[in-house]
Motif scaffolding. Structure first.
Motif, mmCIF file in Angstrom:
data_model
loop_
_atom_site.group_PDB
_atom_site.id
_atom_site.type_symbol
_atom_site.label_atom_id
_atom_site.label_comp_id
_atom_site.label_asym_id
_atom_site.label_seq_id
_atom_site.Cartn_x
_atom_site.Cartn_y
_atom_site.Cartn_z
ATOM 1 N N TRP A 1 8.515 2.358 5.034
ATOM 2 C CA TRP A 1 7.134 2.300 4.539
ATOM 3 C C TRP A 1 7.000 2.917 3.145
ATOM 4 C CZ3 TRP A 1 2.312 0.572 4.684
ATOM 5 C CH2 TRP A 1 1.281 1.368 4.198
ATOM 6 N N GLU A 2 7.544 4.114 2.959
ATOM 7 C CA GLU A 2 7.427 4.792 1.664
ATOM 8 C C GLU A 2 8.167 4.025 0.573
ATOM 9 O OE1 GLU A 2 8.350 6.215 4.420
ATOM 10 O OE2 GLU A 2 6.797 7.721 4.884
ATOM 11 N N GLU A 3 9.275 3.384 0.933
ATOM 12 C CA GLU A 3 10.021 2.590 -0.048
ATOM 13 C C GLU A 3 9.224 1.367 -0.480
ATOM 14 O OE1 GLU A 3 14.464 3.773 1.699
ATOM 15 O OE2 GLU A 3 13.546 1.840 2.176
ATOM 16 N N ALA A 4 8.525 0.761 0.472
ATOM 17 C CA ALA A 4 7.687 -0.388 0.137
ATOM 18 C C ALA A 4 6.525 0.025 -0.771
ATOM 19 C CB ALA A 4 7.159 -1.043 1.407
ATOM 20 N N LEU A 5 6.089 1.276 -0.651
ATOM 21 C CA LEU A 5 5.019 1.766 -1.527
ATOM 22 C C LEU A 5 5.477 1.807 -2.984
ATOM 23 C CD1 LEU A 5 3.367 4.681 0.510
ATOM 24 C CD2 LEU A 5 2.588 2.308 0.243
ATOM 25 N N LEU A 6 6.768 2.060 -3.210
ATOM 26 C CA LEU A 6 7.296 2.025 -4.575
ATOM 27 C C LEU A 6 7.167 0.617 -5.162
ATOM 28 C CD1 LEU A 6 10.587 4.141 -4.362
ATOM 29 C CD2 LEU A 6 8.417 4.813 -5.405
ATOM 30 N N VAL A 7 7.432 -0.397 -4.347
ATOM 31 C CA VAL A 7 7.300 -1.783 -4.796
ATOM 32 C C VAL A 7 5.842 -2.079 -5.138
ATOM 33 C CG1 VAL A 7 7.594 -4.207 -4.144
ATOM 34 C CG2 VAL A 7 9.277 -2.500 -3.415
ATOM 35 N N LEU A 8 4.935 -1.638 -4.276
ATOM 36 C CA LEU A 8 3.512 -1.861 -4.518
ATOM 37 C C LEU A 8 3.049 -1.104 -5.766
ATOM 38 C CD1 LEU A 8 0.873 -3.133 -3.629
ATOM 39 C CD2 LEU A 8 0.509 -1.202 -2.077
ATOM 40 N N ALA A 9 3.623 0.071 -6.010
ATOM 41 C CA ALA A 9 3.275 0.832 -7.214
ATOM 42 C C ALA A 9 3.686 0.057 -8.466
ATOM 43 C CB ALA A 9 3.952 2.192 -7.187
ATOM 44 N N ALA A 10 4.898 -0.523 -8.465
ATOM 45 C CA ALA A 10 5.357 -1.321 -9.607
ATOM 46 C C ALA A 10 4.441 -2.521 -9.824
ATOM 47 C CB ALA A 10 6.795 -1.781 -9.379
ATOM 48 N N PHE A 11 4.030 -3.152 -8.726
ATOM 49 C CA PHE A 11 3.137 -4.306 -8.825
ATOM 50 C C PHE A 11 1.778 -3.897 -9.405
ATOM 51 C CE2 PHE A 11 -0.293 -6.841 -7.002
ATOM 52 C CZ PHE A 11 0.072 -8.116 -7.386
ATOM 53 N N LEU B 1 -3.743 4.025 -13.370
ATOM 54 C CA LEU B 1 -3.957 5.322 -12.727
ATOM 55 C C LEU B 1 -3.618 5.256 -11.243
ATOM 56 C CD1 LEU B 1 -7.325 6.363 -14.431
ATOM 57 C CD2 LEU B 1 -5.021 7.196 -14.962
ATOM 58 N N LEU B 2 -4.077 4.209 -10.583
ATOM 59 C CA LEU B 2 -3.796 4.057 -9.152
ATOM 60 C C LEU B 2 -2.312 3.801 -8.912
ATOM 61 C CD1 LEU B 2 -6.882 1.883 -8.170
ATOM 62 C CD2 LEU B 2 -6.495 4.266 -7.558
ATOM 63 N N GLY B 3 -1.699 3.007 -9.782
ATOM 64 C CA GLY B 3 -0.266 2.740 -9.647
ATOM 65 C C GLY B 3 0.569 3.995 -9.816
ATOM 66 N N LEU B 4 0.214 4.818 -10.800
ATOM 67 C CA LEU B 4 0.940 6.074 -10.999
ATOM 68 C C LEU B 4 0.738 7.017 -9.821
ATOM 69 C CD1 LEU B 4 0.290 6.779 -14.791
ATOM 70 C CD2 LEU B 4 2.468 6.186 -13.724
ATOM 71 N N GLY B 5 -0.497 7.071 -9.316
ATOM 72 C CA GLY B 5 -0.760 7.911 -8.151
ATOM 73 C C GLY B 5 0.058 7.488 -6.950
ATOM 74 N N LEU B 6 0.135 6.178 -6.729
ATOM 75 C CA LEU B 6 0.918 5.657 -5.604
ATOM 76 C C LEU B 6 2.403 5.919 -5.816
ATOM 77 C CD1 LEU B 6 0.649 4.077 -2.960
ATOM 78 C CD2 LEU B 6 0.906 1.966 -4.280
ATOM 79 N N TYR C 1 3.064 9.629 -5.163
ATOM 80 C CA TYR C 1 2.913 9.934 -3.729
ATOM 81 C C TYR C 1 4.146 9.467 -2.955
ATOM 82 C CZ TYR C 1 1.452 9.394 1.113
ATOM 83 O OH TYR C 1 1.396 9.449 2.486
ATOM 84 N N ALA C 2 4.571 8.213 -3.201
ATOM 85 C CA ALA C 2 5.753 7.693 -2.516
ATOM 86 C C ALA C 2 6.988 8.477 -2.926
ATOM 87 C CB ALA C 2 5.931 6.211 -2.836
ATOM 88 N N GLY C 3 7.084 8.827 -4.222
ATOM 89 C CA GLY C 3 8.229 9.598 -4.693
ATOM 90 C C GLY C 3 8.315 10.964 -4.057
ATOM 91 N N MET C 4 7.164 11.587 -3.856
ATOM 92 C CA MET C 4 7.138 12.902 -3.205
ATOM 93 C C MET C 4 7.610 12.781 -1.757
ATOM 94 S SD MET C 4 3.867 15.444 -2.707
ATOM 95 C CE MET C 4 3.027 14.205 -1.690
ATOM 96 N N ARG C 5 7.169 11.725 -1.083
ATOM 97 C CA ARG C 5 7.578 11.534 0.310
ATOM 98 C C ARG C 5 9.068 11.227 0.413
ATOM 99 N NH1 ARG C 5 3.537 10.156 4.003
ATOM 100 N NH2 ARG C 5 5.280 10.181 5.476
#
Length: 260
Positions: A61-71, A126-131, A134-138
């Protein structure tokens, strides 16, 4: 001095755009709200995908959040720079104002690509960086992991720009190409999810035909320390950029100015 001159011109473009747009500051809040709702919709889609402990393509899940952050970051780039500038190439051709662009003492592609900056897409950044953080911290990512993500994301952004500019350039022959750019944006929606989540045929298509994988999945893989695709990504980004630039020069030979 040549790069310094263009940097100064870009900063001037930026200042003029901000001065004009800041007269409508409420638009920024509306844009941020729209970006937040879009991101919530994408997160809801991921939640549904991961129901029952399913891991598409082996992605957590957290890895997929990295993909969504890039998008989401690419969406910000599209809203702030690509759409406001490249979509206007069609208007320049239709109205004959491309003549004035070609007469300016600046590189025409530079002017057409960076003349306008729209701050209303900053909400996606801003939202992409936040995501991302967050995923990076997890996931326990370190500074070098974030740097790898940023490097591959820049290459993906260059690919996206080149593809968009290629389509916009075709307006010199086929004036109404709005549908083509919308098809491209629709295909890029596939980048919300890791490319490994798709069937094999789709993975090939999103890697070698429309390089969605290089736009969102590859930056996430680089941050996670997976794969050795640096030369491939760099080569593809360079090839697409040179192709877009060369195609634009060829297209200008067929351009009939409004004054001729």
């Amino acid at each position: 001095m040549f790069p310094v001159r263009y940097l100064r011109v870009f900063l001037l473009f930026l200042r003029l755009s901000l001065a004009a747009e800041m007269e409508y500051r409420l638009n920024f809040l509306l844009g941020l709200l729209s970006s937040a709702l879009t991101l919530l919709g994408a997160l809801f889609g991921l939640v549904l995908l991961y129901q029952g402990g399913y891991r598409p393509g082996g992605w957590a899940w957290e890895e997929a959040l990295l993909v969504l952050a890039a998008f989401t970051l690419l969406q910000g780039l599209g809203s702030t720079l690509l759409a406001p500038n490249l979509n206007k190439i069609v208007e320049h051709v239709q109205q004959g104002t491309l003549d004035f662009v070609l007469l300016k003492p600046l590189d025409s592609q530079f002017w057409l690509s960076l003349r306008v900056f729209s701050p209303w897409g900053l909400g996606d950044f801003l939202l992409g960086l936040g995501l991302l953080f967050y995923a990076g911290m997890r996931l326990g990512l370190g500074p070098w992991d974030y740097l790898a993500f940023a490097g591959y994301w820049v290459l993906g952004a260059l690919m996206l720009y080149s593809l968009w500019f290629l389509l916009a350039t075709t307006s010199i022959w086929f004036v109404k190409i709005y549908n083509a750019t919308e098809v491209l944006r629709g295909l890029l929606e596939a980048g919300r999810f890791p490319v490994g989540a798709y069937p094999a045929l789709y993975r090939v298509f999103f890697t070698f035909v429309v390089p969605v994988a290089f736009l969102t999945t590859v930056p996430a893989e680089a941050a996670l320390g997976r794969g050795e695709v640096s030369l491939l990504a760099l080569g593809l980004a360079s090839l697409l950029f040179l192709l877009a630039r060369g195609f634009f020069r060829v297209a200008l030979r067929s351009y009939t100015s409004a004054s001729s």
